[in-house]
Write an enzyme that holds these catalytic residues in place. Structure first.
Site, short mmCIF file in Angstrom:
data_model
loop_
_atom_site.label_atom_id
_atom_site.label_comp_id
_atom_site.label_asym_id
_atom_site.label_seq_id
_atom_site.Cartn_x
_atom_site.Cartn_y
_atom_site.Cartn_z
N CYS A 79 28.62 5.06 -13.30
CA CYS A 79 28.41 6.14 -12.33
C CYS A 79 26.91 6.44 -12.19
CB CYS A 79 29.24 7.36 -12.70
SG CYS A 79 29.41 8.55 -11.34
N HIS A 188 34.51 5.13 -12.19
CA HIS A 188 34.73 5.52 -13.59
C HIS A 188 35.80 4.61 -14.20
CE1 HIS A 188 32.33 9.22 -13.86
NE2 HIS A 188 32.61 9.34 -12.57
N GLU A 190 36.85 4.49 -17.18
CA GLU A 190 37.67 5.24 -18.13
C GLU A 190 38.76 6.05 -17.44
OE1 GLU A 190 34.60 8.19 -16.85
OE2 GLU A 190 34.72 6.03 -17.16
#
Length: 216
Positions: A79, A188, A190
């Protein structure tokens, strides 16, 4: 060992847990010496470009990051951590980035290309990535893998060859960049479920140094 750079800003715990799910050993640190000597480096980031780069410099982490990259350490920016790889960011002023890759970071509505007036910014939610070439980082990905984004700014790469994948939201923008052993993702991983975990596993196990990366 995957070393996550802890400079007080970013989704540190979430990305640490995600790497843990892939089976990777993970270390989170703000120690400049540990960063410089890391086997693999991850630079996360959320919020504003200027605040992130200022905090990196306040903690004396910029030189260790460059030292690691210069000696061939595989590197992943996430990011804002991806955006910081570029020369400048234009968010609440103009800020000097790490300058590893040529290019700058702009707001969606300031980028070249048509942005519909009714398009909502930030770009938030699931979208697809379209690879531009092959890379070990994308092993197991086909065209159109879905990943999760939250951002109002994106990079404009100075070298088209640095763009590994694009995404379209109003206009195309680089969603993954890579030059040799340095890479970055605008989304992202995750938060991107199976696709995100696959990318992190690829970084931890298959993404290796291919030579020196010269500063922009």
């Amino acid at each position: 060992m995957v070393t996550i750079i802890d400079y007080g800003i970013g989704n540190l715990r979430s990305i640490e847990k995600a790497f843990g799910q892939t089976g990777a050993e993970v270390l989170r640190t703000d120690d400049p010496e540990v960063v410089a000597d890391a086997d693999r480096l991850v630079l996360p980031g959320v919020g504003a470009f200027g605040a992130c780069i200022d905090e990196i410099r306040r903690r004396d982490l910029e030189d260790p990051i460059h030292a690691a990259i210069d000696r061939g350490t595989p590197f992943l920016g996430v990011c804002v951590g991806m955006q910081l790889l570029f020369e400048t960011g234009h968010e609440k002023g103009t800020h000097e980035g790490l300058g590893v890759l040529p290019g700058h970071v702009v707001h969606f509505r300031d980028a070249e290309g048509d942005m519909p007036s009714d398009a909502i910014v930030p770009h938030m939610g699931w979208n697809t990535i379209e690879p531009t070439r092959e890379s070990p980082l994308l092993d197991g990905f086909g065209d159109g893998a879905h990943v999760y984004f939250v951002h109002s700014y994106h990079p404009v790469a100075g070298r088209p060859d640095d763009v590994l994948a694009t995404t379209t939201y109003g206009h195309k923008f680089p969603s993954i960049v890579q030059r040799d052993h340095v890479s970055g993702v605008q989304f992202h991983p995750e938060k991107s479920q199976a696709a995100g975990l696959r990318l992190l596993e690829n970084f931890a196990t298959q993404f290796h140094s291919t030579g020196s990366v010269h500063a922009a």
